[in-house]
Design a protein around this motif. Structure first.
Motif, PDB file in Angstrom:
ATOM      1  N   ARG A  32      28.118   4.407   1.098  1.00  0.00           N
ATOM      2  CA  ARG A  32      28.007   5.589   0.230  1.00  0.00           C
ATOM      3  C   ARG A  32      29.282   5.696  -0.582  1.00  0.00           C
ATOM      4  O   ARG A  32      30.166   4.838  -0.468  1.00  0.00           O
ATOM      5  CB  ARG A  32      27.826   6.844   1.083  1.00  0.00           C
ATOM      6  N   ASP A  33      29.380   6.714  -1.369  1.00  0.00           N
ATOM      7  CA  ASP A  33      30.603   6.932  -2.125  1.00  0.00           C
ATOM      8  C   ASP A  33      31.785   7.030  -1.155  1.00  0.00           C
ATOM      9  O   ASP A  33      31.797   7.891  -0.270  1.00  0.00           O
ATOM     10  CB  ASP A  33      30.487   8.221  -2.941  1.00  0.00           C
ATOM     11  N   LEU A  45      35.086   7.934  10.697  1.00  0.00           N
ATOM     12  CA  LEU A  45      36.467   7.873  10.225  1.00  0.00           C
ATOM     13  C   LEU A  45      36.578   8.464   8.827  1.00  0.00           C
ATOM     14  O   LEU A  45      37.501   9.230   8.528  1.00  0.00           O
ATOM     15  CB  LEU A  45      36.973   6.426  10.235  1.00  0.00           C
ATOM     16  N   LEU A  46      35.630   8.126   7.963  1.00  0.00           N
ATOM     17  CA  LEU A  46      35.634   8.686   6.606  1.00  0.00           C
ATOM     18  C   LEU A  46      35.576  10.211   6.648  1.00  0.00           C
ATOM     19  O   LEU A  46      36.373  10.890   5.996  1.00  0.00           O
ATOM     20  CB  LEU A  46      34.440   8.140   5.819  1.00  0.00           C
ATOM     21  N   GLY A  47      34.661  10.756   7.423  1.00  0.00           N
ATOM     22  CA  GLY A  47      34.526  12.202   7.478  1.00  0.00           C
ATOM     23  C   GLY A  47      35.767  12.891   8.009  1.00  0.00           C
ATOM     24  O   GLY A  47      36.192  13.926   7.465  1.00  0.00           O
ATOM     25  N   ARG A  48      36.370  12.331   9.033  1.00  0.00           N
ATOM     26  CA  ARG A  48      37.533  12.976   9.644  1.00  0.00           C
ATOM     27  C   ARG A  48      38.770  12.881   8.771  1.00  0.00           C
ATOM     28  O   ARG A  48      39.557  13.834   8.692  1.00  0.00           O
ATOM     29  CB  ARG A  48      37.772  12.367  11.026  1.00  0.00           C
ATOM     30  N   THR A  98      39.092   6.532   0.857  1.00  0.00           N
ATOM     31  CA  THR A  98      37.957   5.640   1.047  1.00  0.00           C
ATOM     32  C   THR A  98      38.160   4.819   2.312  1.00  0.00           C
ATOM     33  O   THR A  98      39.291   4.594   2.744  1.00  0.00           O
ATOM     34  CB  THR A  98      37.764   4.694  -0.150  1.00  0.00           C
ATOM     35  N   VAL A  99      37.057   4.391   2.902  1.00  0.00           N
ATOM     36  CA  VAL A  99      37.080   3.570   4.109  1.00  0.00           C
ATOM     37  C   VAL A  99      36.283   2.297   3.868  1.00  0.00           C
ATOM     38  O   VAL A  99      35.174   2.349   3.301  1.00  0.00           O
ATOM     39  CB  VAL A  99      36.485   4.331   5.317  1.00  0.00           C
ATOM     40  N   THR A 100      36.847   1.182   4.285  1.00  0.00           N
ATOM     41  CA  THR A 100      36.117  -0.080   4.309  1.00  0.00           C
ATOM     42  C   THR A 100      35.985  -0.538   5.757  1.00  0.00           C
ATOM     43  O   THR A 100      36.984  -0.699   6.456  1.00  0.00           O
ATOM     44  CB  THR A 100      36.839  -1.172   3.490  1.00  0.00           C
ATOM     45  N   GLY A 101      34.755  -0.684   6.199  1.00  0.00           N
ATOM     46  CA  GLY A 101      34.510  -1.254   7.516  1.00  0.00           C
ATOM     47  C   GLY A 101      34.459  -2.770   7.401  1.00  0.00           C
ATOM     48  O   GLY A 101      33.716  -3.309   6.564  1.00  0.00           O
TER      49      GLY A 101
END
Length: 263
Positions: free
Chosen positions: A88-89, A57-60, A69-72
């Motif tokens: 990661r960052d 999700l972060l990459g896309r 930013t993404v928080t799982g």
């Protein structure tokens, strides 16, 4: 488990690229809001036993908003601990549930909850939707739905702070016999409503009929047949909200009101 954590542990099944269709739809249709938001944080809620979906999700979404930013978020503390080596960052992992805990009271512009509500009762869905929508930032989006184990067939609902907006049916067209094959992946709000007299049943029946009528186009490929079937649905009055560029991806999106369950 923190007594304030809301929800129950899911099966945790996950695979790389399982949610690619959903992610690409979000990146394409929600790009303007992702670019506008002042606090670009997205949540992958209930990512499961492995963190692949949060990483992806972060990459896309960073192709749209590079500083996003993404928080799982996972309700199982062991899964959160197992995910930490992948942090990661721009990517973090946290313990939580439907309360969507984010530091500093931040509110996400996007919550993606895939394959989370399947184990819940249909009667519980509305309250979960309401709780998650209340956590969204202004203009934010909740995407909740279901897919198969390798991401060939998806159905998801997009909700804003005000409520459900659209439902999307998406598939790898080569795996499809007829559009109603997607019924097995209807989200919890709809899966028990695929019966005579309910709107979602009427839609899938109409889609199958349009698909059959478009059979001569199968010689040109499944994409052409799918697009012709969707054009027929639109001509018959179904409120299709997207266009050919999405249909070519094996998708169709229509207004939620067209399939909303009868009370």
């Amino acid at each position: 488990m923190n007594p304030r954590t809301i929800g129950t542990v899911t099966r945790g099944t996950t695979n790389p690229n399982r949610l690619r269709r959903m992610d690409r739809w979000i990146a394409a249709t929600f790009a303007a809001q992702l670019r506008r938001t002042s606090d670009p944080i997205a949540v992958d809620l209930g990512y499961g036993a492995a963190p692949w979906t949060a990483v992806e999700l972060l990459g896309r979404l960073r192709t749209v908003r590079p500083d996003l930013t993404v928080t799982g978020i996972e309700i199982d503390p062991a899964r959160v601990a197992a995910a930490q080596p992948y942090a990661r960052d721009g990517l973090t992992f946290a313990h939580g549930g439907f309360e969507v805990p984010l530091p500093g009271g931040r509110r996400p512009v996007l919550i993606r909850a895939a394959n989370v509500l399947r184990q819940y009762d249909e009667a519980e869905v509305a309250a979960v939707w309401e709780r998650l929508r209340a956590r969204l930032a202004p203009g934010g989006l909740l995407v909740e739905g279901t897919c198969d184990e390798i991401g060939r067939r998806h159905v998801w609902v997009a909700l804003g702070p005000e409520g459900p907006r659209t439902v999307t049916f998406a598939t790898r067209l080569g795996s499809l016999t007829r559009p109603s094959d997607l019924a097995e992946r209807l989200p919890k709000a709809l899966i028990h409503r695929n019966v005579q007299g309910e709107p979602v049943h009427a839609f899938l029946t109409a889609f199958d009929r349009a698909w059959a009528t478009a059979a001569p186009l199968s010689t040109l490929g499944a994409r052409q047949r799918w697009a012709a079937a969707v054009r027929s649905l639109r001509a018959d009055g179904w409120p299709v909200t997207d266009g050919p560029s999405r249909w070519r991806q094996g998708e169709v999106t229509l207004a939620w009101s067209a399939v909303a369950p009868h009370a």
